[in-house]
Write an enzyme that holds these catalytic residues in place. Structure first.
Site, PDB file in Angstrom:
ATOM      1  N   GLU A   1     -11.318  -1.000  27.853  1.00 24.13           N
ATOM      2  CA  GLU A   1     -12.610  -0.093  27.474  1.00 24.13           C
ATOM      3  C   GLU A   1     -12.840   0.691  28.434  1.00 24.13           C
ATOM      4  O   GLU A   1     -12.902   0.699  29.708  1.00 24.13           O
ATOM      5  CB  GLU A   1     -13.448  -0.999  27.090  1.00 24.13           C
TER       6      GLU A   1
ATOM      7  N   ASP B   1     -19.166 -10.022  20.975  1.00 29.24           N
ATOM      8  CA  ASP B   1     -20.491 -10.203  21.632  1.00 29.24           C
ATOM      9  C   ASP B   1     -21.465  -8.973  21.498  1.00 29.24           C
ATOM     10  O   ASP B   1     -22.568  -9.150  22.204  1.00 29.24           O
ATOM     11  CB  ASP B   1     -20.385 -11.113  22.960  1.00 29.24           C
TER      12      ASP B   1
ATOM     13  N   LYS C   1     -11.234 -13.912  22.547  1.00 32.13           N
ATOM     14  CA  LYS C   1     -11.141 -12.501  23.555  1.00 32.13           C
ATOM     15  C   LYS C   1     -12.228 -13.053  24.839  1.00 32.13           C
ATOM     16  O   LYS C   1     -13.261 -13.387  24.932  1.00 32.13           O
ATOM     17  CB  LYS C   1     -11.691 -11.298  23.024  1.00 32.13           C
TER      18      LYS C   1
HETATM   19  O1  KIV Z   1     -18.250  -7.094  21.898  1.00 31.79           O
HETATM   20  C1  KIV Z   1     -17.411  -6.338  21.225  1.00 31.79           C
HETATM   21  O2  KIV Z   1     -17.668  -5.551  20.126  1.00 31.79           O
HETATM   22  C2  KIV Z   1     -16.304  -5.777  22.115  1.00 31.79           C
HETATM   23  C3  KIV Z   1     -15.882  -4.230  21.680  1.00 31.79           C
HETATM   24  C4  KIV Z   1     -16.780  -3.394  22.169  1.00 31.79           C
HETATM   25  C5  KIV Z   1     -14.273  -4.252  22.138  1.00 31.79           C
HETATM   26  O3  KIV Z   1     -16.137  -6.440  23.051  1.00 31.79           O
END
Ligand code: KIV
Length: 263
Positions: free
Chosen positions: A181, A45, A112
């Site tokens: 993160e 996202d 995710k």
């Molecule tokens: O949205 C994304 O790109 C992410 C990464 C930074 C892990 O969640």
């Protein structure tokens, strides 16, 4: 490249081989990354910031993630593709069930989700229904307004212990991958050692089982604030394929991230 599955990623952790992950949002980059040795592609996202130009990820919708997942899958038929669940698209289990349908049907291999305790029943319910889940702990960007900015998490002992407990609980609930993160390297190391599922870091030191970068950071084309954990691999190599190869090689050899990219 042979088809990558959750079993491949688990085996890589068990054998001590680092896992690489880049974000991609379209067929061309999806194919380029998969063809050049990147095992996992995240339709993050982050597209709300790097494609749409918003200051955070909150405006992103399920329809947009589904669209970009379909684009990446069209270019990278063998890749392991993870679709990010946008802000408030998984607030309840019933809502989550509806949200994952377009993502899995667009070609995602896994979804995710950001968060800890509140997600445990959701992770269990999805896994039981055939939807693999990647957790996301530490600096969870959808909570930027709660954190009061994009800040490193888990710096003090209690906060660190809490993140470790959340990681263990997410694994117990059935998650098959975890992103951490912006947490101190020593905490990332504790989590990586404690979990049997692969742990992918961003701003978490070289101690995790793998690394993820936003593709715009890898190519040095992000505008505005450049996070400490990012590295412009294109500047060093002068060629996109070489930049990808260098990222893959540096992650595999434990050279990226260096101390200067870590907390
Ligand atoms: O949205 C994304 O790109 C992410 C990464 C930074 C892990 O969640």
């Amino acid at each position: 490249m042979a088809k990558i599955t959750t079993a491949t990623l688990l085996k890589m952790k068990q054998q001590g081989e680092k896992i690489t992950m880049l974000t991609a949002y379209d067929a061309s980059f999806g194919k380029l990354f998969a063809d050049n040795g990147v095992e996992t592609i995240l339709v993050g996202d982050s597209l709300g910031m790097v494609l749409q130009g918003h200051p955070d990820t909150l405006p992103v919708t399920i329809e947009q993630i589904a669209y970009h997942t379909r684009c990446v899958r069209a270019g990278a038929s063998q890749a392991f593709v993870i679709a990010d669940m946008p802000f408030m698209s998984y607030a309840t289990i019933e809502q989550t069930f509806q949200s994952v349908i377009p993502l899995m049907q667009a070609g995602a291999n896994m979804v995710k989700m950001e968060g800890g305790e509140f997600l445990l029943p959701t992770i269990k319910a999805l896994t039981e229904r055939g939807v693999p889940v990647c957790g996301h702990l530490g600096l969870t960007p959808q909570s930027v307004n709660v954190f009061g900015g994009f800040k490193v998490q888990g710096r003090d002992a209690d906060a660190a212990d809490h993140i470790l407990q959340q990681a263990l609980a997410i694994q117990e609930a059935g998650a098959q991958l975890l992103v951490v993160e912006c947490i101190p390297t020593h905490l990332a190391e504790r989590i990586t050692k404690a979990l049997h599922i692969p742990v992918i870091g961003i701003g978490a030191g070289a101690v995790t089982d793998g690394q993820v970068l936003v593709m715009h950071d890898l190519l040095g084309i992000s505008s505005g604030y450049i996070p400490k954990f990012s590295k412009n691999f294109l500047q060093e190599t002068g060629d996109i394929k070489k930049a990808i190869a260098k990222f893959v090689a540096d992650v595999k050899q434990g050279h990226f991230p260096a101390a200067e990219h870590s907390f």
